[in-house]
Design a protein around this motif. Structure first.
Motif, PDB file in Angstrom:
ATOM      1  N   LEU A 122       0.802  -1.225   0.000  1.00  0.00           N
ATOM      2  CA  LEU A 122       0.000   0.000   0.000  1.00  0.00           C
ATOM      3  C   LEU A 122       0.836   1.278   0.000  1.00  0.00           C
ATOM      4  O   LEU A 122       0.667   2.122  -0.869  1.00  0.00           O
ATOM      5  CB  LEU A 122      -0.944   0.001   1.212  1.00  0.00           C
ATOM      6  N   ALA A 148     -24.646 -10.250   0.360  1.00  0.00           N
ATOM      7  CA  ALA A 148     -23.791 -11.428   0.367  1.00  0.00           C
ATOM      8  C   ALA A 148     -23.336 -11.837  -1.032  1.00  0.00           C
ATOM      9  O   ALA A 148     -22.337 -12.530  -1.179  1.00  0.00           O
ATOM     10  CB  ALA A 148     -24.514 -12.598   1.033  1.00  0.00           C
ATOM     11  N   SER A 152     -22.130 -11.371  -5.130  1.00  0.00           N
ATOM     12  CA  SER A 152     -21.172 -10.501  -5.798  1.00  0.00           C
ATOM     13  C   SER A 152     -21.893  -9.432  -6.598  1.00  0.00           C
ATOM     14  O   SER A 152     -23.045  -9.612  -7.012  1.00  0.00           O
ATOM     15  CB  SER A 152     -20.281 -11.318  -6.729  1.00  0.00           C
ATOM     16  N   VAL A 168     -21.128  -8.587  -9.492  1.00  0.00           N
ATOM     17  CA  VAL A 168     -21.299  -9.134 -10.841  1.00  0.00           C
ATOM     18  C   VAL A 168     -22.623  -9.889 -10.914  1.00  0.00           C
ATOM     19  O   VAL A 168     -23.411  -9.706 -11.846  1.00  0.00           O
ATOM     20  CB  VAL A 168     -20.131 -10.069 -11.211  1.00  0.00           C
ATOM     21  N   LYS A 203     -16.853   0.525  -5.322  1.00  0.00           N
ATOM     22  CA  LYS A 203     -16.813  -0.714  -6.102  1.00  0.00           C
ATOM     23  C   LYS A 203     -17.823  -0.696  -7.252  1.00  0.00           C
ATOM     24  O   LYS A 203     -18.089  -1.740  -7.847  1.00  0.00           O
ATOM     25  CB  LYS A 203     -17.076  -1.921  -5.196  1.00  0.00           C
ATOM     26  N   PHE A 231     -17.293  -0.058  -9.952  1.00  0.00           N
ATOM     27  CA  PHE A 231     -16.529  -0.664 -11.047  1.00  0.00           C
ATOM     28  C   PHE A 231     -17.183  -1.944 -11.559  1.00  0.00           C
ATOM     29  O   PHE A 231     -17.409  -2.103 -12.760  1.00  0.00           O
ATOM     30  CB  PHE A 231     -15.113  -0.965 -10.539  1.00  0.00           C
ATOM     31  N   ASP A 232     -17.481  -2.860 -10.642  1.00  0.00           N
ATOM     32  CA  ASP A 232     -18.013  -4.176 -11.031  1.00  0.00           C
ATOM     33  C   ASP A 232     -19.343  -4.030 -11.776  1.00  0.00           C
ATOM     34  O   ASP A 232     -19.582  -4.709 -12.771  1.00  0.00           O
ATOM     35  CB  ASP A 232     -18.259  -5.054  -9.797  1.00  0.00           C
ATOM     36  N   THR A 265     -19.902  -4.907 -15.729  1.00  0.00           N
ATOM     37  CA  THR A 265     -20.749  -6.041 -16.093  1.00  0.00           C
ATOM     38  C   THR A 265     -21.970  -5.611 -16.900  1.00  0.00           C
ATOM     39  O   THR A 265     -22.383  -6.284 -17.832  1.00  0.00           O
ATOM     40  CB  THR A 265     -21.224  -6.789 -14.828  1.00  0.00           C
ATOM     41  N   TYR A 297      -9.044   1.885 -15.052  1.00  0.00           N
ATOM     42  CA  TYR A 297      -8.669   0.511 -15.402  1.00  0.00           C
ATOM     43  C   TYR A 297      -8.382   0.397 -16.889  1.00  0.00           C
ATOM     44  O   TYR A 297      -7.388  -0.193 -17.303  1.00  0.00           O
ATOM     45  CB  TYR A 297      -9.791  -0.454 -15.006  1.00  0.00           C
ATOM     46  N   TRP A 304      -3.543 -14.120  -3.967  1.00  0.00           N
ATOM     47  CA  TRP A 304      -3.520 -14.274  -2.506  1.00  0.00           C
ATOM     48  C   TRP A 304      -2.841 -13.081  -1.856  1.00  0.00           C
ATOM     49  O   TRP A 304      -3.346 -12.502  -0.899  1.00  0.00           O
ATOM     50  CB  TRP A 304      -2.735 -15.534  -2.111  1.00  0.00           C
ATOM     51  N   PHE A 318      -4.287  -5.895   0.901  1.00  0.00           N
ATOM     52  CA  PHE A 318      -5.362  -4.910   0.964  1.00  0.00           C
ATOM     53  C   PHE A 318      -6.282  -5.126   2.160  1.00  0.00           C
ATOM     54  O   PHE A 318      -6.957  -4.199   2.600  1.00  0.00           O
ATOM     55  CB  PHE A 318      -6.172  -4.907  -0.334  1.00  0.00           C
ATOM     56  N   LEU A 372     -16.387 -13.685   2.071  1.00  0.00           N
ATOM     57  CA  LEU A 372     -17.389 -13.168   1.130  1.00  0.00           C
ATOM     58  C   LEU A 372     -16.781 -12.089   0.243  1.00  0.00           C
ATOM     59  O   LEU A 372     -17.024 -12.035  -0.959  1.00  0.00           O
ATOM     60  CB  LEU A 372     -18.600 -12.599   1.885  1.00  0.00           C
ATOM     61  N   TRP A 373     -15.955 -11.254   0.851  1.00  0.00           N
ATOM     62  CA  TRP A 373     -15.331 -10.161   0.113  1.00  0.00           C
ATOM     63  C   TRP A 373     -14.473 -10.712  -1.026  1.00  0.00           C
ATOM     64  O   TRP A 373     -14.559 -10.260  -2.164  1.00  0.00           O
ATOM     65  CB  TRP A 373     -14.496  -9.325   1.078  1.00  0.00           C
ATOM     66  N   ASN A 394     -16.438 -12.599  -3.801  1.00  0.00           N
ATOM     67  CA  ASN A 394     -17.223 -11.716  -4.648  1.00  0.00           C
ATOM     68  C   ASN A 394     -16.403 -10.681  -5.408  1.00  0.00           C
ATOM     69  O   ASN A 394     -16.932  -9.924  -6.191  1.00  0.00           O
ATOM     70  CB  ASN A 394     -18.263 -10.976  -3.792  1.00  0.00           C
ATOM     71  N   ASP A 395     -15.090 -10.649  -5.171  1.00  0.00           N
ATOM     72  CA  ASP A 395     -14.265  -9.601  -5.770  1.00  0.00           C
ATOM     73  C   ASP A 395     -14.077  -9.802  -7.268  1.00  0.00           C
ATOM     74  O   ASP A 395     -13.902 -10.918  -7.749  1.00  0.00           O
ATOM     75  CB  ASP A 395     -12.897  -9.601  -5.077  1.00  0.00           C
ATOM     76  N   LEU A 396     -14.123  -8.688  -7.983  1.00  0.00           N
ATOM     77  CA  LEU A 396     -13.844  -8.745  -9.421  1.00  0.00           C
ATOM     78  C   LEU A 396     -12.555  -8.019  -9.774  1.00  0.00           C
ATOM     79  O   LEU A 396     -11.719  -8.545 -10.512  1.00  0.00           O
ATOM     80  CB  LEU A 396     -15.008  -8.129 -10.211  1.00  0.00           C
ATOM     81  N   LEU A 397     -12.356  -6.830  -9.200  1.00  0.00           N
ATOM     82  CA  LEU A 397     -11.252  -5.967  -9.613  1.00  0.00           C
ATOM     83  C   LEU A 397      -9.873  -6.627  -9.438  1.00  0.00           C
ATOM     84  O   LEU A 397      -9.072  -6.675 -10.373  1.00  0.00           O
ATOM     85  CB  LEU A 397     -11.304  -4.648  -8.828  1.00  0.00           C
ATOM     86  N   LEU A 455      -9.417  -9.678 -11.686  1.00  0.00           N
ATOM     87  CA  LEU A 455      -9.220  -9.258 -13.076  1.00  0.00           C
ATOM     88  C   LEU A 455      -7.785  -8.803 -13.292  1.00  0.00           C
ATOM     89  O   LEU A 455      -7.164  -9.111 -14.318  1.00  0.00           O
ATOM     90  CB  LEU A 455     -10.166  -8.081 -13.349  1.00  0.00           C
ATOM     91  N   THR A 456      -7.253  -8.080 -12.312  1.00  0.00           N
ATOM     92  CA  THR A 456      -5.921  -7.510 -12.470  1.00  0.00           C
ATOM     93  C   THR A 456      -4.823  -8.544 -12.265  1.00  0.00           C
ATOM     94  O   THR A 456      -3.838  -8.563 -12.997  1.00  0.00           O
ATOM     95  CB  THR A 456      -5.712  -6.363 -11.457  1.00  0.00           C
ATOM     96  N   THR A 459     -16.219 -14.926 -10.709  1.00  0.00           N
ATOM     97  CA  THR A 459     -16.692 -13.572 -11.002  1.00  0.00           C
ATOM     98  C   THR A 459     -16.129 -13.072 -12.333  1.00  0.00           C
ATOM     99  O   THR A 459     -16.837 -12.457 -13.121  1.00  0.00           O
ATOM    100  CB  THR A 459     -16.273 -12.589  -9.891  1.00  0.00           C
ATOM    101  N   LEU A 476     -17.882 -14.821 -15.178  1.00  0.00           N
ATOM    102  CA  LEU A 476     -19.255 -14.339 -15.317  1.00  0.00           C
ATOM    103  C   LEU A 476     -19.274 -12.981 -16.008  1.00  0.00           C
ATOM    104  O   LEU A 476     -20.126 -12.723 -16.869  1.00  0.00           O
ATOM    105  CB  LEU A 476     -19.876 -14.228 -13.925  1.00  0.00           C
ATOM    106  N   ALA A 477     -18.326 -12.116 -15.635  1.00  0.00           N
ATOM    107  CA  ALA A 477     -18.260 -10.800 -16.273  1.00  0.00           C
ATOM    108  C   ALA A 477     -17.943 -10.955 -17.761  1.00  0.00           C
ATOM    109  O   ALA A 477     -18.482 -10.238 -18.601  1.00  0.00           O
ATOM    110  CB  ALA A 477     -17.217  -9.931 -15.586  1.00  0.00           C
ATOM    111  N   THR A 519     -22.591 -18.805  -8.944  1.00  0.00           N
ATOM    112  CA  THR A 519     -21.632 -18.021  -8.170  1.00  0.00           C
ATOM    113  C   THR A 519     -22.227 -17.571  -6.841  1.00  0.00           C
ATOM    114  O   THR A 519     -21.502 -17.241  -5.923  1.00  0.00           O
ATOM    115  CB  THR A 519     -21.170 -16.751  -8.915  1.00  0.00           C
ATOM    116  N   PRO A 546     -21.847 -18.059  -1.346  1.00  0.00           N
ATOM    117  CA  PRO A 546     -22.053 -16.939  -0.439  1.00  0.00           C
ATOM    118  C   PRO A 546     -23.409 -16.974   0.261  1.00  0.00           C
ATOM    119  O   PRO A 546     -23.496 -16.626   1.444  1.00  0.00           O
ATOM    120  CB  PRO A 546     -21.960 -15.701  -1.327  1.00  0.00           C
TER     121      PRO A 546
END
Lengths: 351, 296
Positions: free
Chosen positions: A85, A167, A169, A171, A287, A289-290, A294, A310, B161, B167, B223-224, B227-230, B233-234, B246, B249-250, B270, B274
């Motif tokens: 960070l 809960a 996503s 997406v 967020k 973004f998602d 999508t 991005y 990971w 983060f 859960l975080w 469900n994360d996409l960003l 993706l990166t 995720t 699916l996107a 997906t 959760p």
């Protein structure tokens, strides 16, 4: 050796061609086993190293015991925060003043580009709308629901169901709402629920929602509000329950009812929680973004800053511009950071 | 009996809102259970008059893929699990250690450190993405000496990971610190007087007593990450080797192929994990949320 294992790479192969389902299944089963093996190995390795360190360091006594403990307990976390960070943050700021392949210092050129570009203006405006509207809408709705549900029977069920979208996503939530809005593509003859409702209500030809600017941006915000209202409701509901009965009773004896009671008794009592909820909702709204990615891919005038950042950085490889946009996004939440720190200082001072 | 806002009208409003909040999800579930032709021809609300339901879409999306993909969603499902579990364990362990040190080990600068970590909670991920991606793909070299070897991206879980762990650190440390610092002081002092080392105290007192807080954070973090996409993706790329559901699916959502029945089945797949986690462990999840925000 555990450490090489801990990198989690795996030698699985991607299955091409069309096999019998059974064969495919067996293949993916083997693959899955390899992946889980690596994952379990990584966790086991991590815990083993930790236990070894604990065992060795726990025997240390005397002058070095405390510094050693600080180093071992805090070291890994600090290293992660520093490498993940703090250093990247500084580096992103530096990169934003360089050209797109980071070879030349260009001063504020990237910022000039951002502020002098009409499409970026649109993006900045849309982003600000998101950050203003979604927190207020979700917190307001959550507060209304929390107040109304306060003395109902079976309120746990209502809270649970309204909280549930939190809960899943974003997406998944976007795809759920794609169906409500019917992001029409030509191969489909069926229409979405929203258009169907419009028709039932007598609107003969409902518009193509996805193309209706600026309505489409608000339709995307609805998804975010849908996700976050339950959170606001649950937290505020707990805060309302925590108001001592004596206070409400006293106010009642003084003749306060309904809205006056709410405004002069309930709101002051839950002010701190309201601020925390607003802040949290604002942070989760980043967020967006998602959802944008999508649902529209940022097309049709729905692009927001995070998506533009991005696409500049990772699709067009404009590192300088992407970094500048990231810094602008950071600026948007900076007041929040400052406010939070001031609050925390106050809290610690009173302890 | 005092009633603040309760009236038949208020109750009706809550019930209507709950219905509104639930219908979209039910619509997705209903669509995912209908055959392809039905989905293309009629809206899902016709299931009540024409109930043709089955699991064939799920089979197709899991094992056959559709969309010209072989192998289906299965590898992505495995990836989601393989990413989420370690990305929950690592920050949980490291942040609880850090929280203990900041709360109970006296050393100079601990207050400053706590403030820095607290302030970092609200930094948008975007501020760190570019440098981190560069670090993971090139490593870090001082002259000829390699300080950090390149991890590569898109062919192993390690970068994902690591990114999630990095983060999660500020928020996890802060939340757990709230709990750890509230442990009874005399208990801690008694342990020190008895000659227990910090490691001993951490293992035998802090971890057992903070179990509920740890559970809350674990659910939240799982859960975080799931469900994360960003970040996926990166740092994970888009291949079935590493990418979670995720990301897949996107991708599918962007390709309009008239395969809506498969898209809905994929989306619901997906959500299954959760939702199970949420409904089974809701109490802990909510308790964790409230601990951070409501002053009782």
């Amino acid at each position: 050796m555990v450490v090489t294992d801990a990198w989690g790479g795996h030698g699985g192969v991607v299955h091409g061609g069309v096999g019998l389902p059974a064969v495919e299944l067996a293949g993916s089963w083997n693959d899955a086993m390899i992946k889980f093996g690596n994952t379990a190995g990584a966790i086991a390795g991590f815990l083993a190293v930790l236990l070894l360190v604990f065992f060795a360091a726990g025997r240390a006594t005397g002058r070095f015991a405390r510094p050693l403990a600080v180093l071992i307990f805090l070291g890994p976390a600090l290293l992660l925060v520093l490498v993940g960070l703090v250093v990247p943050l500084v580096r992103t700021i530096v990169l934003s003043f360089h050209n797109d392949d980071s070879t030349r210092f260009v001063g504020a050129a990237n910022y000039n580009w951002a502020f002098g570009n009409d499409s970026i203006h649109q993006v900045l405006l849309t982003t600000l709308l998101w950050l203003l509207i979604v927190p207020v809408a979700a917190t307001g709705l959550g507060l209304a629901l929390a107040l109304l549900v306060d003395r109902m029977r079976g309120q746990a069920i209502y809270k649970s169901l309204i909280f549930m979208p939190m809960a899943i996503s974003l997406v998944g939530a976007s795809i759920i709402w794609k169906f409500v809005y019917d992001w029409r593509d030509t191969s489909q003859s069926q229409i979405g629920l929203l258009s169907q409702l419009a028709i039932w209500l007598g609107w003969r030809h409902p518009p193509n929602w996805i193309l209706s600017q600026p309505l489409n941006t608000f339709l995307l915000m609805v998804v975010m509000v849908w996700v976050q209202t339950g959170f606001a409701m649950v937290v505020l509901s707990a805060a309302i329950k925590a108001i001592p009965d004596e206070i409400t009773e006293a106010a009642r004896l003084d003749g306060a009812k309904g809205l006056r009671l709410f405004w002069y008794v309930t709101v002051p009592m839950i002010r701190t929680t309201l601020v925390v909820v607003l802040t949290t909702v604002l942070l989760i709204t980043l967020k967006a973004f998602d959802i944008v990615r999508t649902m529209t891919g940022g097309n049709f005038g729905t692009q927001v800053l995070a998506n533009e950042m991005y696409s500049q950085s990772f699709t067009q490889f404009n590192v300088g511009r992407g970094s500048a946009l990231a810094v602008l996004l950071f600026m948007a939440v900076l007041p929040l950071v400052a406010y939070n720190i001031v609050q925390l200082r106050k809290e610690r001072a009173t302890r | 009996m005092r009633r603040s806002f309760s009236s038949p009208l208020a109750s009706l409003f809550v019930v209507v809102m709950t219905a509104l909040w639930t219908i979209p999800t039910l619509g997705l579930l209903a669509t995912s259970l209908r055959p392809k032709q039905d989905v293309a021809d009629t809206g899902w609300w016709t299931v009540f008059t024409n109930p043709h339901l089955g699991l064939s879409n799920y089979h197709a999306v899991l094992f056959e893929g559709g969309f010209g993909v072989s192998g289906g969603m299965m590898p992505y499902l495995v990836n989601s699990l393989a990413i989420s579990i370690p990305a929950t364990v690592f920050p949980l362990v490291l942040a609880s250690m850090a929280a203990y040190a900041l709360a109970w080990v006296r050393f100079r600068g601990s207050d400053t450190l706590f403030f820095v970590i607290f302030a970092l909670q609200v930094v948008p991920l975007q501020m760190a993405l570019i440098p981190l991606l560069q670090l993971f793909s090139h490593g870090f070299h001082l002259g000829a000496v390699t300080v950090i070897p390149p991890l590569g991206t898109g062919n192993s879980y390690a970068p994902v990971w690591l990114a999630h762990t990095m983060f999660a650190m500020p928020l996890a440390t802060f939340l757990l610190h709230n709990f750890v610092s509230q442990l009874p002081q005399d208990l801690m002092e008694a342990a020190v007087v008895d000659g227990a080392s910090h490691f001993r105290i951490f293992r035998s007192i802090v971890l057992p007593l903070c179990a509920p807080a740890l559970a809350s954070f674990a659910i939240f973090q799982f859960l975080w990450v799931w469900n994360d996409l960003l970040l996926a993706l990166t740092f994970a790329g888009g291949t079935p080797d590493v990418a979670p559901m995720t990301v897949r699916l996107a991708q599918l959502s962007g390709s309009f192929g008239g395969h809506w029945e498969l898209l809905t089945a994929g989306a619901f797949l997906t959500m299954i994990v959760p939702l199970i986690v949420f409904f089974a462990l809701q109490r802990y999840f909510v308790r964790g949320l409230l601990a951070g925000s409501v002053k009782g």
